[in-house]
Design a protein around this motif. Structure first.
Motif, PDB file in Angstrom:
ATOM      1  N   ALA A 285       8.988  11.283  -7.194  1.00  0.00           N
ATOM      2  CA  ALA A 285       9.749  10.066  -7.494  1.00  0.00           C
ATOM      3  C   ALA A 285       8.866   8.945  -8.035  1.00  0.00           C
ATOM      4  N   MET A 286       7.541   9.032  -7.821  1.00  0.00           N
ATOM      5  CA  MET A 286       6.644   7.957  -8.247  1.00  0.00           C
ATOM      6  C   MET A 286       6.016   8.218  -9.619  1.00  0.00           C
ATOM      7  N   ARG A 287       6.116   9.415 -10.142  1.00  0.00           N
ATOM      8  CA  ARG A 287       5.380   9.769 -11.348  1.00  0.00           C
ATOM      9  C   ARG A 287       5.767   8.928 -12.563  1.00  0.00           C
ATOM     10  N   ALA A 288       7.027   8.564 -12.649  1.00  0.00           N
ATOM     11  CA  ALA A 288       7.498   7.778 -13.793  1.00  0.00           C
ATOM     12  C   ALA A 288       7.463   6.276 -13.512  1.00  0.00           C
ATOM     13  N   LYS A 289       7.068   5.876 -12.317  1.00  0.00           N
ATOM     14  CA  LYS A 289       7.001   4.453 -11.962  1.00  0.00           C
ATOM     15  C   LYS A 289       5.999   3.744 -12.859  1.00  0.00           C
ATOM     16  N   ARG A 290       6.361   2.574 -13.372  1.00  0.00           N
ATOM     17  CA  ARG A 290       5.509   1.837 -14.320  1.00  0.00           C
ATOM     18  C   ARG A 290       4.461   1.008 -13.588  1.00  0.00           C
ATOM     19  N   PHE A 291       3.286   0.924 -14.232  1.00  0.00           N
ATOM     20  CA  PHE A 291       2.165   0.241 -13.608  1.00  0.00           C
ATOM     21  C   PHE A 291       1.447  -0.621 -14.631  1.00  0.00           C
ATOM     22  N   SER A 292       1.086  -1.839 -14.228  1.00  0.00           N
ATOM     23  CA  SER A 292       0.265  -2.731 -15.056  1.00  0.00           C
ATOM     24  C   SER A 292      -0.902  -3.228 -14.222  1.00  0.00           C
ATOM     25  N   GLY A 293      -2.072  -3.275 -14.820  1.00  0.00           N
ATOM     26  CA  GLY A 293      -3.237  -3.751 -14.091  1.00  0.00           C
ATOM     27  C   GLY A 293      -4.516  -3.168 -14.646  1.00  0.00           C
ATOM     28  N   VAL A 294      -5.637  -3.556 -14.029  1.00  0.00           N
ATOM     29  CA  VAL A 294      -6.964  -3.092 -14.437  1.00  0.00           C
ATOM     30  C   VAL A 294      -7.611  -2.386 -13.255  1.00  0.00           C
ATOM     31  N   ILE A 295      -8.084  -1.167 -13.473  1.00  0.00           N
ATOM     32  CA  ILE A 295      -8.754  -0.391 -12.431  1.00  0.00           C
ATOM     33  C   ILE A 295     -10.217  -0.215 -12.826  1.00  0.00           C
ATOM     34  N   GLN A 296     -11.110  -0.790 -12.017  1.00  0.00           N
ATOM     35  CA  GLN A 296     -12.541  -0.607 -12.259  1.00  0.00           C
ATOM     36  C   GLN A 296     -12.948   0.778 -11.769  1.00  0.00           C
ATOM     37  N   ILE A 297     -13.610   1.557 -12.624  1.00  0.00           N
ATOM     38  CA  ILE A 297     -13.955   2.933 -12.252  1.00  0.00           C
ATOM     39  C   ILE A 297     -15.455   3.156 -12.115  1.00  0.00           C
ATOM     40  N   ASP A 298     -16.252   2.084 -12.278  1.00  0.00           N
ATOM     41  CA  ASP A 298     -17.697   2.265 -12.209  1.00  0.00           C
ATOM     42  C   ASP A 298     -18.285   1.920 -10.849  1.00  0.00           C
ATOM     43  N   GLY A 299     -17.424   1.678  -9.833  1.00  0.00           N
ATOM     44  CA  GLY A 299     -17.899   1.402  -8.478  1.00  0.00           C
ATOM     45  C   GLY A 299     -17.833   2.652  -7.615  1.00  0.00           C
ATOM     46  N   ASP A 300     -18.018   2.495  -6.287  1.00  0.00           N
ATOM     47  CA  ASP A 300     -17.941   3.654  -5.412  1.00  0.00           C
ATOM     48  C   ASP A 300     -16.475   4.032  -5.172  1.00  0.00           C
ATOM     49  N   ARG A 301     -16.245   5.229  -4.682  1.00  0.00           N
ATOM     50  CA  ARG A 301     -14.889   5.757  -4.560  1.00  0.00           C
ATOM     51  C   ARG A 301     -14.057   5.034  -3.516  1.00  0.00           C
ATOM     52  N   ASP A 302     -14.694   4.572  -2.435  1.00  0.00           N
ATOM     53  CA  ASP A 302     -13.937   3.839  -1.410  1.00  0.00           C
ATOM     54  C   ASP A 302     -13.376   2.547  -1.987  1.00  0.00           C
ATOM     55  N   ALA A 303     -14.204   1.848  -2.773  1.00  0.00           N
ATOM     56  CA  ALA A 303     -13.743   0.607  -3.395  1.00  0.00           C
ATOM     57  C   ALA A 303     -12.637   0.899  -4.395  1.00  0.00           C
ATOM     58  N   LEU A 304     -12.773   2.004  -5.130  1.00  0.00           N
ATOM     59  CA  LEU A 304     -11.744   2.387  -6.096  1.00  0.00           C
ATOM     60  C   LEU A 304     -10.430   2.699  -5.396  1.00  0.00           C
ATOM     61  N   ARG A 305     -10.492   3.421  -4.285  1.00  0.00           N
ATOM     62  CA  ARG A 305      -9.263   3.770  -3.558  1.00  0.00           C
ATOM     63  C   ARG A 305      -8.580   2.521  -3.004  1.00  0.00           C
ATOM     64  N   ALA A 306      -9.380   1.595  -2.446  1.00  0.00           N
ATOM     65  CA  ALA A 306      -8.810   0.367  -1.897  1.00  0.00           C
ATOM     66  C   ALA A 306      -8.142  -0.461  -2.992  1.00  0.00           C
ATOM     67  N   ARG A 307      -8.791  -0.546  -4.154  1.00  0.00           N
ATOM     68  CA  ARG A 307      -8.233  -1.306  -5.277  1.00  0.00           C
ATOM     69  C   ARG A 307      -6.936  -0.666  -5.765  1.00  0.00           C
ATOM     70  N   LEU A 308      -6.925   0.651  -5.845  1.00  0.00           N
ATOM     71  CA  LEU A 308      -5.737   1.351  -6.309  1.00  0.00           C
ATOM     72  C   LEU A 308      -4.579   1.191  -5.329  1.00  0.00           C
ATOM     73  N   GLU A 309      -4.868   1.235  -4.045  1.00  0.00           N
ATOM     74  CA  GLU A 309      -3.828   1.014  -3.033  1.00  0.00           C
ATOM     75  C   GLU A 309      -3.199  -0.371  -3.195  1.00  0.00           C
ATOM     76  N   GLU A 310      -4.055  -1.352  -3.457  1.00  0.00           N
ATOM     77  CA  GLU A 310      -3.570  -2.725  -3.631  1.00  0.00           C
ATOM     78  C   GLU A 310      -2.688  -2.847  -4.869  1.00  0.00           C
ATOM     79  N   LEU A 311      -3.091  -2.163  -5.927  1.00  0.00           N
ATOM     80  CA  LEU A 311      -2.360  -2.290  -7.189  1.00  0.00           C
ATOM     81  C   LEU A 311      -1.008  -1.586  -7.169  1.00  0.00           C
ATOM     82  N   ILE A 312      -0.933  -0.414  -6.565  1.00  0.00           N
ATOM     83  CA  ILE A 312       0.332   0.330  -6.582  1.00  0.00           C
ATOM     84  C   ILE A 312       1.170   0.086  -5.325  1.00  0.00           C
ATOM     85  N   GLY A 313       0.583  -0.589  -4.331  1.00  0.00           N
ATOM     86  CA  GLY A 313       1.337  -0.915  -3.136  1.00  0.00           C
ATOM     87  C   GLY A 313       1.654   0.274  -2.250  1.00  0.00           C
TER      88      GLY A 313
END
Length: 328
Positions: A285-313
């Motif tokens: 059900a989430m695959r077609a959900k629209r997303f806007s934002g910037v995801i930094q990918i040059d940091g560590d994975r924990d920081a990336l996961r936390a940022r992604l959680e914040e962005l997609i809720g």
């Protein structure tokens, strides 16, 4: 590449072929660096190696006179017993130092392989694994930056044509009106009109975004000229969608970030696999959900996961390189 290789390059390839017969780890590393230094090196080396293989049946039966090697030329015995002696001669395999004397034979065989069969093995591929990037410099000054999980196919005889087999690449092309640069993807192709552009090919569609200059998309049903800021997506059924995007967002993965404007989360998941090597499993059900934002990918994975959680809720559970979304 020309059907007739540079003599110095051919001599280098022969030297490497002989050296690698008893090479240590350092030699193999140096050899890999030599191959990467020029796309033409691989083709000439393969021609020399192929010539050696074709010469082997003859060399296995070759016999040489005893002594200092200045007597008659090698003879070739019809005897299939490699261990047999023929008069006052000995088998070539018992005199490994003679490989140096046979370098000229290998050179001739390698040269014939290039001259007589210029199209044989002309195509070669370059691949990256998930999360790996690689820059490919072409002879004409153009440059291709490969994202992870990407495979391109190059032609030694035509450095102005590239096949995009899968994945994502950013092209910085040196324009030439008399010899347009083309990117082929199945039955579709992109023709450079002097540009920097980003290409993504998946099993679902081909996407191209132009960051600078212009590109002509040539599909099975229609052709479209794209300018800076234009993005095009063509699916496997021939449907084409054209949109506009900020130039800074096109190929932004090369700068360590993913920029989205109303993109489906399914696209975000595809990008994470290529750019970071992380598989993000989304509820259907989430695959077609629209997303806007910037995801930094040059940091560590924990920081990336936390940022992604914040962005997609949504909460993301990590199991190594496999992440999954727990929809609320």
């Amino acid at each position: 590449m020309s059907a007739f290789p540079d003599r110095a390059m051919l001599e280098q390839a022969i030297a490497w072929h002989l050296r690698l017969k008893n090479a240590d780890e350092d030699a193999w590393i140096e050899f890999a660096e030599w191959l990467e230094a020029d796309p033409a090196h691989n083709g000439v080396y393969e021609a020399v190696a192929d010539g050696d293989v074709r010469m082997s049946p003859l060399l296995e039966r070759a016999t040489f006179p005893r002594g200092d090697g200045h007597g008659r030329l090698p003879e070739f015995s019809n005897d299939e017993d490699d261990g047999a002696y023929d008069g006052g001669s000995e088998p070539v395999r018992r005199a490994p130092w003679r490989w140096g004397a046979l370098a000229a034979s290998i050179a001739v065989a390698g040269l014939f392989a290039v001259q007589m069969l210029p199209n044989r093995d002309a195509l070669y591929s370059i691949e990256t694994s998930a999360g790996e990037t690689r820059t490919v410099s072409l002879a004409d000054g153009s440059e291709i930056l490969l994202n992870g999980g990407t495979r391109i196919v190059l032609d030694k005889n035509d450095t102005r044509s590239v096949e995009m087999a899968r994945g994502e690449a950013r092209f910085v092309v040196k324009h030439d009106d008399s010899d347009p640069f083309t990117v082929v993807a199945g039955e579709q192709r992109l023709v450079d009109i002097g540009t920097v552009f980003n290409v993504v090919r998946t099993d679902r569609q081909l996407s191209v975004g132009v960051a600078e200059g212009a590109v002509r998309f040539e599909g099975t049903a229609r052709s479209v000229n794209l300018r800076a800021g234009d993005s095009l997506a063509a699916n496997n059924r021939g449907k084409i969608q054209i949109s506009q995007r900020p130039v800074a967002s096109i190929g932004s993965w090369a700068d360590g970030k993913l920029v989205y404007d109303q993109a489906p989360l399914e696209q975000v998941a595809d990008d994470l696999v290529r750019s970071v090597g992380i598989s993000l499993e989304l509820p259907r059900a989430m695959r077609a959900k629209r997303f806007s934002g910037v995801i930094q990918i040059d940091g560590d994975r924990d920081a990336l996961r936390a940022r992604l959680e914040e962005l997609i809720g949504e909460k993301i559970v990590a199991d190594g390189a496999h992440w999954s979304v727990e929809a609320r």
